[in-house]
Scaffold this active site. Sequence first.
Site, mmCIF file in Angstrom:
data_model
loop_
_atom_site.group_PDB
_atom_site.id
_atom_site.type_symbol
_atom_site.label_atom_id
_atom_site.label_comp_id
_atom_site.label_asym_id
_atom_site.label_seq_id
_atom_site.Cartn_x
_atom_site.Cartn_y
_atom_site.Cartn_z
ATOM 1 N N GLY A 16 0.919 -1.242 0.052
ATOM 2 C CA GLY A 16 0.070 -0.020 -0.149
ATOM 3 C C GLY A 16 0.761 1.272 -0.081
ATOM 4 C CB CYS A 43 2.669 -8.775 0.110
ATOM 5 S SG CYS A 43 2.203 -9.713 -1.662
ATOM 6 C CB CYS A 48 1.661 -12.918 -0.986
ATOM 7 S SG CYS A 48 0.678 -11.741 -0.062
ATOM 8 C CE LYS A 51 0.874 -18.173 -0.024
ATOM 9 N NZ LYS A 51 -0.141 -17.385 0.832
ATOM 10 N N GLY A 178 -6.553 -21.885 12.733
ATOM 11 C CA GLY A 178 -7.288 -22.374 11.663
ATOM 12 C C GLY A 178 -7.533 -21.442 10.681
ATOM 13 C CE1 TYR A 180 -7.155 -16.056 2.920
ATOM 14 C CE2 TYR A 180 -8.171 -15.517 4.946
ATOM 15 C CZ TYR A 180 -8.126 -15.330 3.634
ATOM 16 O OH TYR A 180 -9.260 -14.545 2.931
ATOM 17 C CB ILE A 181 -1.076 -18.056 8.344
ATOM 18 C CG1 ILE A 181 -0.807 -16.644 7.514
ATOM 19 C CG2 ILE A 181 0.523 -18.464 8.607
ATOM 20 C CD1 ILE A 181 -0.320 -15.509 8.395
ATOM 21 C CD GLU A 184 -2.024 -19.454 2.402
ATOM 22 O OE1 GLU A 184 -2.989 -19.022 1.587
ATOM 23 O OE2 GLU A 184 -1.405 -18.603 3.118
ATOM 24 N NE ARG A 207 -13.832 -17.827 13.871
ATOM 25 C CZ ARG A 207 -14.274 -16.674 14.493
ATOM 26 N NH1 ARG A 207 -15.743 -16.165 13.993
ATOM 27 N NH2 ARG A 207 -13.571 -15.665 14.812
ATOM 28 N N GLY A 265 -3.260 -15.410 13.975
ATOM 29 C CA GLY A 265 -3.615 -14.096 13.690
ATOM 30 C C GLY A 265 -2.319 -12.983 13.466
ATOM 31 C CB ALA A 344 -6.869 -17.625 -3.117
ATOM 32 C CG HIS A 439 -15.574 -31.827 -22.409
ATOM 33 N ND1 HIS A 439 -16.069 -32.195 -21.066
ATOM 34 C CD2 HIS A 439 -15.331 -32.849 -23.029
ATOM 35 C CE1 HIS A 439 -15.919 -33.475 -21.079
ATOM 36 N NE2 HIS A 439 -15.478 -34.050 -22.293
ATOM 37 C CD GLU A 444 -16.574 -29.686 -18.651
ATOM 38 O OE1 GLU A 444 -17.406 -29.798 -19.669
ATOM 39 O OE2 GLU A 444 -15.714 -30.749 -18.873
HETATM 40 P P1 NDP Z 1 -6.569 -15.568 10.332
HETATM 41 O O1 NDP Z 1 -7.492 -14.362 11.251
HETATM 42 O O2 NDP Z 1 -7.016 -15.910 9.066
HETATM 43 O O3 NDP Z 1 -6.762 -16.775 11.472
HETATM 44 C C1 NDP Z 1 -6.271 -16.801 12.568
HETATM 45 C C2 NDP Z 1 -6.723 -17.913 13.314
HETATM 46 O O4 NDP Z 1 -6.352 -18.123 14.757
HETATM 47 C C3 NDP Z 1 -8.034 -18.243 13.520
HETATM 48 O O5 NDP Z 1 -8.219 -19.514 13.094
HETATM 49 C C4 NDP Z 1 -8.393 -17.880 14.861
HETATM 50 O O6 NDP Z 1 -9.390 -18.650 15.489
HETATM 51 C C5 NDP Z 1 -7.289 -18.407 15.722
HETATM 52 N N1 NDP Z 1 -6.750 -17.626 16.722
HETATM 53 C C6 NDP Z 1 -6.939 -16.432 17.071
HETATM 54 N N2 NDP Z 1 -6.445 -16.137 18.402
HETATM 55 C C7 NDP Z 1 -6.098 -17.117 19.073
HETATM 56 C C8 NDP Z 1 -5.746 -17.564 20.304
HETATM 57 N N3 NDP Z 1 -5.359 -17.019 21.145
HETATM 58 N N4 NDP Z 1 -5.477 -19.049 20.419
HETATM 59 C C9 NDP Z 1 -5.699 -19.987 19.473
HETATM 60 N N5 NDP Z 1 -6.288 -19.632 18.205
HETATM 61 C C10 NDP Z 1 -6.358 -18.411 17.897
HETATM 62 O O7 NDP Z 1 -5.178 -15.098 10.514
HETATM 63 P P2 NDP Z 1 -3.760 -15.658 9.873
HETATM 64 O O8 NDP Z 1 -2.734 -15.067 10.904
HETATM 65 O O9 NDP Z 1 -4.006 -16.722 9.336
HETATM 66 O O10 NDP Z 1 -3.872 -14.610 8.646
HETATM 67 C C11 NDP Z 1 -3.931 -13.336 8.910
HETATM 68 C C12 NDP Z 1 -4.290 -12.349 7.688
HETATM 69 O O11 NDP Z 1 -3.595 -12.226 6.744
HETATM 70 C C13 NDP Z 1 -5.606 -12.996 7.105
HETATM 71 O O12 NDP Z 1 -6.905 -12.868 7.666
HETATM 72 C C14 NDP Z 1 -5.449 -12.543 5.840
HETATM 73 O O13 NDP Z 1 -6.299 -11.374 5.650
HETATM 74 C C15 NDP Z 1 -4.041 -12.455 5.399
HETATM 75 N N6 NDP Z 1 -3.727 -13.524 4.659
HETATM 76 C C16 NDP Z 1 -4.200 -13.766 3.494
HETATM 77 C C17 NDP Z 1 -3.705 -14.944 2.677
HETATM 78 C C18 NDP Z 1 -4.074 -15.169 1.466
HETATM 79 O O14 NDP Z 1 -4.750 -14.474 0.727
HETATM 80 N N7 NDP Z 1 -4.028 -16.337 0.951
HETATM 81 C C19 NDP Z 1 -2.484 -15.906 3.250
HETATM 82 C C20 NDP Z 1 -1.895 -15.445 4.462
HETATM 83 C C21 NDP Z 1 -2.547 -14.692 5.186
HETATM 84 P P3 NDP Z 1 -11.018 -18.276 15.246
HETATM 85 O O15 NDP Z 1 -11.489 -18.538 13.848
HETATM 86 O O16 NDP Z 1 -11.709 -19.131 16.241
HETATM 87 O O17 NDP Z 1 -11.042 -16.712 15.366
#
Ligand code: NDP
Length: 461
Positions: A16, A43, A48, A51, A178, A180-181, A184, A207, A265, A344, A439, A444
């Site tokens: 940005g 990124c 990105c 990764k 659970g 993105y990161i 992946e 989720r 996160g 994605a 096809h 498709e």
């Molecule tokens: P996310 O917000 O995607 O996921 C964080 C995960 O950690 C969730 O499953 C969350 O649970 C869990 N969590 C949060 N706090 C705790 C805790 N204290 N203890 C245990 N589990 C916890 O974050 P990421 O770090 O994976 O990615 C960050 C951001 O980066 C993404 O939101 C996305 O925007 C970006 N990103 C995009 C990618 C892509 O486009 N392919 C790839 C990587 C990152 P809960 O679901 O219950 O909240």
Amino acid sequence: MSQYDYDLFTIGAGSGGVRASRLAASYGAKVGVAEEYRVGGTCVIRGCVPKKYLVYASEYGHDFENAKGYGWSADNVSFDWPTLIANKDNEIDRLNGIYIRNLKNAGADIFQSRAVLKDEHTIHLEAEGRDVTAERILIAVGGSPYVDENVPGHELGITSNEAFHLEELPKSVVVAGGGYIAIEFACIFKGLGADVTLVYRGEDILRYFDADISTQVHKEMQRQGIRVITQALFDKIEKRDGDTKRVHLSTGVHIDADCVFWAVGRKPVTGGLGLEKAGVETDKNGAIKVNDQSQSSTPNIFAVGDVTDRVNLTPVAIREGAAFAETFYNDNPTSTDYRFIPKAVFSQPPVGSVGYAEHEARHEFKNVDIYKAEFRSMKHILTESGERVLMKIIVDADTDRVLGCHIVGEEAAEMIQCVAIAVKAGLKKKDFDDTVALHPTIAEELVTMRTKYVPTTTDAP
Ligand code: NDP
């Protein structure tokens, strides 16, 4: 002659910040940019881009197996982590150079320094030991991985930052999270040969996505041999013999692994930036509060990208940066459109998603039709992989408008970029149906799904 050193000073040279700075400079503004780490930002340097190289590397792990079904013998294949990391680093160095050159060619001054605000027009450059002033300031410092410091032994774990520079491929990994990161990297390590366990606190991973997508990714991860443990948290991490760490879970079980990976996160990195001295307000997570124009509570200070915690994706930060530069340096008021942004997850197989998930559509629209297909792709008929594709189209039954499309399967990310054009343009299911299939492809199915999905009693929660 301006009373300030710069028309615009940008703190943070990620996606940005660089886009805004380059554009503003190209429109004639005098621009300075400070970056404390490496130009390119998360990124390019540790997100990105690197990764995706790890994902490509990891996919070969499956490809060698699958090739056997096509007559190839792929015995005695081996993988060398240091080669991958060195090649990846060379590419990142090249991109870093391009970003620096582009900024300089646009006429911006680059400062390799941490920058903090002293007041609403003054920036202190720590490495230079001096102040500069600017009419407008753009904060684009991004986010950094969050680690749960309440967990004893949390420091024994790594984050995505360190994962890109591990000296060796871990033999076993326990991933917390659970999103993105987590997903992946769990897939990356598994494809490269590690034993992987993913521990997620909620009911099911990913989720924020359509529930069918979460279920399908969960199934595909398990099919590959990734252990997915839900409704569990890390309670404690202990060091054991050698490199081994023991992770104690809230469920009472423990897991031994040589790598513990936090992917719970990311948080905006606004601590110590001097925001309070400039009157810039943040929310409870430290994200800078901004209006539609990316303007903070201090009128001459703006913020774009992950530091604002809107939609934390590179292409969105780039749009926000461009909109800022267009509005203030090209007399072309522009805002960012956050509707129907394709997403994605580079899991294996990947996820591609655009628009409403089923639960979101049912919440907002009165009548919703669902089209769903689950099948084995042609490629995997001859392999023993067992990988399956899931496709789902969500339609507003009253207008026939396609509200969302969600795919898990090979090339899902590539497909969804194209589908997103149709969904954003407001096309109807009939437009999909009227398009002749190509096809034989996986895609498709997107134009041949005719039967509305009728939930059965076994689908009930
Ligand atoms: P996310 O917000 O995607 O996921 C964080 C995960 O950690 C969730 O499953 C969350 O649970 C869990 N969590 C949060 N706090 C705790 C805790 N204290 N203890 C245990 N589990 C916890 O974050 P990421 O770090 O994976 O990615 C960050 C951001 O980066 C993404 O939101 C996305 O925007 C970006 N990103 C995009 C990618 C892509 O486009 N392919 C790839 C990587 C990152 P809960 O679901 O219950 O909240």
